[in-house]
Write a protein that holds these residues in place. Structure first.
Motif: not given
Length: 273
Positions: A100-102, A106-108, A159-163
């Motif tokens: 989800y990013r964003g 930041r929270i996690i 993050m790598e897979i999500a791209e």
């Protein structure tokens, strides 16, 4: 040209680890049939190893070999159960953060950084002491302090897979985020998840033994750490009762080695043609 997987290459160390794990699990399952006595039964204290008592008896006359066999259950249960929760927590937070990013990321990430900044062993000791010693409280304390490493490693991979292009195509086609995470993200993380899970079992078992040695472990149950605790505090080293304090040390070391070998060499090295 079609490429197909023709096999997974793993070193012999991986299979050695699997043999160790299987043997330990069999001992835990069939403990009542392997142990010669009830581990709480009291007989003549300080007996030396003999045919009747393979590892002698402790200061209150309990058969050390039977304690060791039954101790496999508690040590293995805490290791497996806590590692399952820790790996599950770390994987879930990592996938949510990396996908989800964003603001979610930041929270996690902030929670992960704060948790990693606090020494885990002292915090675990405080939690167990506050919750009172016991198997389930020990698992809870270990789970609350052990998820950070898994979350950090898997977040980067997520993050790598999500791209990847196929993920973006799925989003364009309107596939829900939940389906993408379950169908594409998690399967591509399975090798790392299994590796981290196996390594975490090793870490948890060492921590459980340490806490049991301090009197904060599986209260009322025999475990390898608690056997070692009583051996130490009943002066087994000064008395040179090596058959009392060496076996639990060897059991912990060999079992941890088994899970570490599986975790370290367990990632599939696939050969394609």
């Amino acid at each position: 040209m079609n490429r197909k997987i023709v096999g997974a290459i793993r070193p012999k160390s991986f299979y050695l680890g699997m043999v160790i794990i299987v043997l330990v699990m069999l001992i835990a399952v069939f403990a009542p049939f392997i142990a010669s006595y009830d581990p709480h039964e009291m007989m003549i204290p300080y007996q030396r190893p003999s045919r009747d008592h393979l590892l002698g008896t402790n200061d209150v006359g309990q058969d050390i070999f039977s304690e060791l066999i039954y101790g496999t259950r508690a040590s293995l249960f805490v290791g497996l159960f806590a590692a399952f929760i820790i790996t599950g927590m770390g994987t879930t937070l990592a996938v949510l953060s990396g996908y989800y990013r964003g603001i979610t990321d930041r929270i996690i990430s902030a929670l992960t950084n704060i948790a990693m900044a606090i020494p885990s062993l002292p915090l675990t000791i405080l939690l167990v002491a506050f919750l009172k010693p016991g198997k389930w409280n020990l698992i809870l304390a270990l789970s609350l302090t052990g998820w950070t490493g898994t979350a950090r490693i898997l977040r980067t991979k997520t993050m790598e897979i999500a791209e990847q292009p196929f993920i973006k195509i799925e989003k364009t086609l309107g596939v829900s985020n939940l389906v993408i995470m379950l169908k594409h993200i998690l399967p591509n993380l399975k090798d790392i998840v299994l590796m981290r899970g196996a390594m975490m079992i090793s870490s948890v078992m060492v921590t459980e033994a340490s806490l049991s040695f301090l009197g904060l472990g599986t209260y009322g149950e025999k475990s390898w750490g608690s056997i070692l605790r009583y051996a130490f505090f009943r002066n087994s080293i000064l008395r040179q009762f090596t058959w009392w304090y060496l076996p639990p040390i060897l059991c912990i070391s060999v079992t941890v080695l088994g899970f570490m070998l599986v975790g370290y060499y367990g990632a599939t090295d696939e050969k394609t043609v």
